[in-house]
Design an enzyme around this catalytic site. Structure first.
Site, short mmCIF file in Angstrom:
data_model
loop_
_atom_site.label_atom_id
_atom_site.label_comp_id
_atom_site.label_asym_id
_atom_site.label_seq_id
_atom_site.Cartn_x
_atom_site.Cartn_y
_atom_site.Cartn_z
CB CYS A 132 -0.94 0.01 1.20
SG CYS A 132 -0.18 -0.50 2.75
CG HIS A 252 -0.98 4.10 4.40
ND1 HIS A 252 -1.62 3.76 5.56
CD2 HIS A 252 -0.47 2.93 3.91
CE1 HIS A 252 -1.53 2.45 5.76
NE2 HIS A 252 -0.85 1.93 4.77
#
Lengths: 351, 351
Positions: A132, A252
């Site tokens: 990710c 994130h």
């Protein structure tokens, strides 16, 4: 449960944090599904899941589950992928694997469609979906690399808990409630479920994601470093990562420093470049306090880039801030994009 | 209310997040206080505060409040320091100012005792306490700089909310409760009380601390960059900062990248160096998941350093993680240390 035309698609790990987003993305993109198989561990088998108005019962994933499957999306842990992806390939499926099991395998393309879609042509049945934190960074790096070259990348991450799964999110929420009530937090999962010690994530920042390697880097950091070089086809690129887990549910963030190879573009030039880049949404207007933030990224497929500024010491150096929903572009959305690219390139044919 | 020997000490901003820690530190260090004056804004005047078993009533800080004061610790905002520190100096006090008002003034020493205590000799009545995020970083940098030289520093911060005051901490807690209950967060203070827009900090990461400057950096980032050069007496040092606010109550963390000037020390050598350095506690044993974390730093005066590792691309480059209680070493503790250094160096005499 079947459309007239389309593909037989299997989702392995359909009840997980990423698996759920895979189903949502397949639905939202109206992916041409003729038949859908939802597979899981024996533990989750028998659970019911709804998709496009139909109820599906999860089946335990076994080698024979993949008979007739054309596209299999894996997100049930590395060991499941290691065991079952080759079985699926044997039965004619193309596997898009969201675990780290095959990412650095030289026979497996590691693909972010905006960056290296053409690598799909070299697949041998398995295509790896990158980590990710890697995906969102390379989406921001590639337009700059293509025009100005890249010499060095230093990234410090600010990673959300959902990257460690729903149980970790529950742990964070329970700890948050406990600590707000003046009680002790009871850590059992984070930073790494399978590691020896556990620490509270609520109101904390933990500089460990995945296990430590011999050289002092965590596996998450090594993944970012190696995967970035592989995706960008630039082995000599200098990449260093520090990966940190935060009390954020989803989204994130990354503080990125780069040195370009050729030229010395101005900030306005970089903004213009990124504004027109696939998958990137530029959000960069300091005067109006516009910059990407984790909470704003949730549920959106974009990679948000902002706070682009020149290093004040080195001519060819820049800093910026990259945010994306780690479950979407960082995982499920990118996996479904890979499936779409396979269709577009004619690498999977409808049955 | 007075000991037999000692100093007349004033604390300006005694009810604030830092002011409270100043009193706690003066108490714990058993600082030689003959008389203590607790000063505040007119808003807080009249409030009662306990210190070493005695109750003090806060007085509104006015120029004449500093009559007879030998050491004045300021932590009530830059405008209060700008107005009243010169008045205190006029009346014979030495001021230790925890705001940014005088830090870059060339006639004002900017001091972290472990790093540049000798600069105190050049004081003209005012000594500046550096920014919290700067202090903990330079404590970790100085031992390396002294032995190996420093060429470049890149830091990404993970800063706690208490650095923005108690009201901001309350805001974070209320938002956390609301969001855990599925309600909307109502931001009113962060990222910057005096700026136009406000964003939720709970379960988020905000890449803005203090206001934006013309060049795209925030003032917090500029402070870290300029103050580091001033404290280390190295104008040509390359320093770049990205400052980020996290949902952490207390404890700033920093991901630091450095390039040394001379030599190429190994990680073990750097660990040994930092282990023996004043103010530093090395916490660096990846195999046993030992590294510094914000929650572990609360209430401790140390600067914790860990996750030291070599950059895998450049010979003279390293990464590490620095954590400290932003209200203690980052503010109150360093201010009281400066006062102790003044005594030790004979720069303030008991009355």
């Amino acid at each position: 449960m079947s459309n007239k035309t389309g593909f037989t698609v299997a989702v392995v790990g359909a009840t997980g944090a990423v698996g759920q987003q895979m189903l949502k993305t397949l639905d939202e993109k109206n992916f041409p599904i003729k038949e859908l198989k939802l597979l899981s561990s024996s533990r989750s088998a028998g659970k019911k899941v709804e998709f496009q108005g139909n109820e599906y019962t999860l089946e335990e994933a076994k080698p024979e589950s993949f008979e007739g499957v054309q596209i299999a999306l894996f997100s049930a842990g590395g060991s499941v992928s290691k065991e079952l992806a080759p079985e699926a390939v044997k039965r004619g499926a193309v596997c898009i694997d969201n675990t780290s099991a095959y990412r650095m395998d030289k026979d497996v393309p590691l693909v972010v469609p905006e960056v290296n879609e053409a690598d799909l042509h070299n697949h041998n049945g398995i295509i790896a979906n990158p980590n990710c934190s890697t995906i969102q960074m390379v989406v921001a790096l590639e337009p700059i690399r293509k025009k100005h070259g890249l010499k060095k990348v230093i990234v410090s991450t600010y990673q959300a808990v959902s990257g460690a799964g729903w149980a970790a999110v529950e742990e964070m929420k329970n700890q948050s409630r406990d600590m707000l009530d003046g009680k002790e937090a009871a850590p059992e999962i984070l930073p790494v479920g399978g590691d020896k010690k556990h620490f509270p994530i609520a109101f904390n920042a933990i500089p460990q994601i995945d296990k430590f390697q011999e050289n002092g880097y965590t596996f998450e950091e090594i993944k970012m470093m190696n995967e970035t070089k592989k995706i960008l086809h630039q082995d000599e690129l200098e990449v260093a990562a520090t990966c940190v887990r935060l009390p954020v549910e989803t989204g994130h963030s990354e503080s990125v420093y780069i040195e370009t190879e050729n030229g010395n573009p101005g900030v306005d030039e970089l903004k213009a470049l990124l504004k027109d880049s696939a998958g990137v949404t530029l959000k960069d207007d300091p005067a109006n306090q516009e910059y990407p933030m984790a909470l704003d990224s949730v549920g959106l497929p974009d990679v948000f880039v902002g706070r682009i500024r020149k290093d004040l010491d080195r001519a060819n150096a820049y800093h910026f801030w990259v945010v994306s929903d780690n479950l979407l572009k960082g995982a499920a959305y990118n996996s479904v994009q890979i499936a779409e690219s396979l269709l577009k390139l004619g690498l999977v044919k409808p049955s």
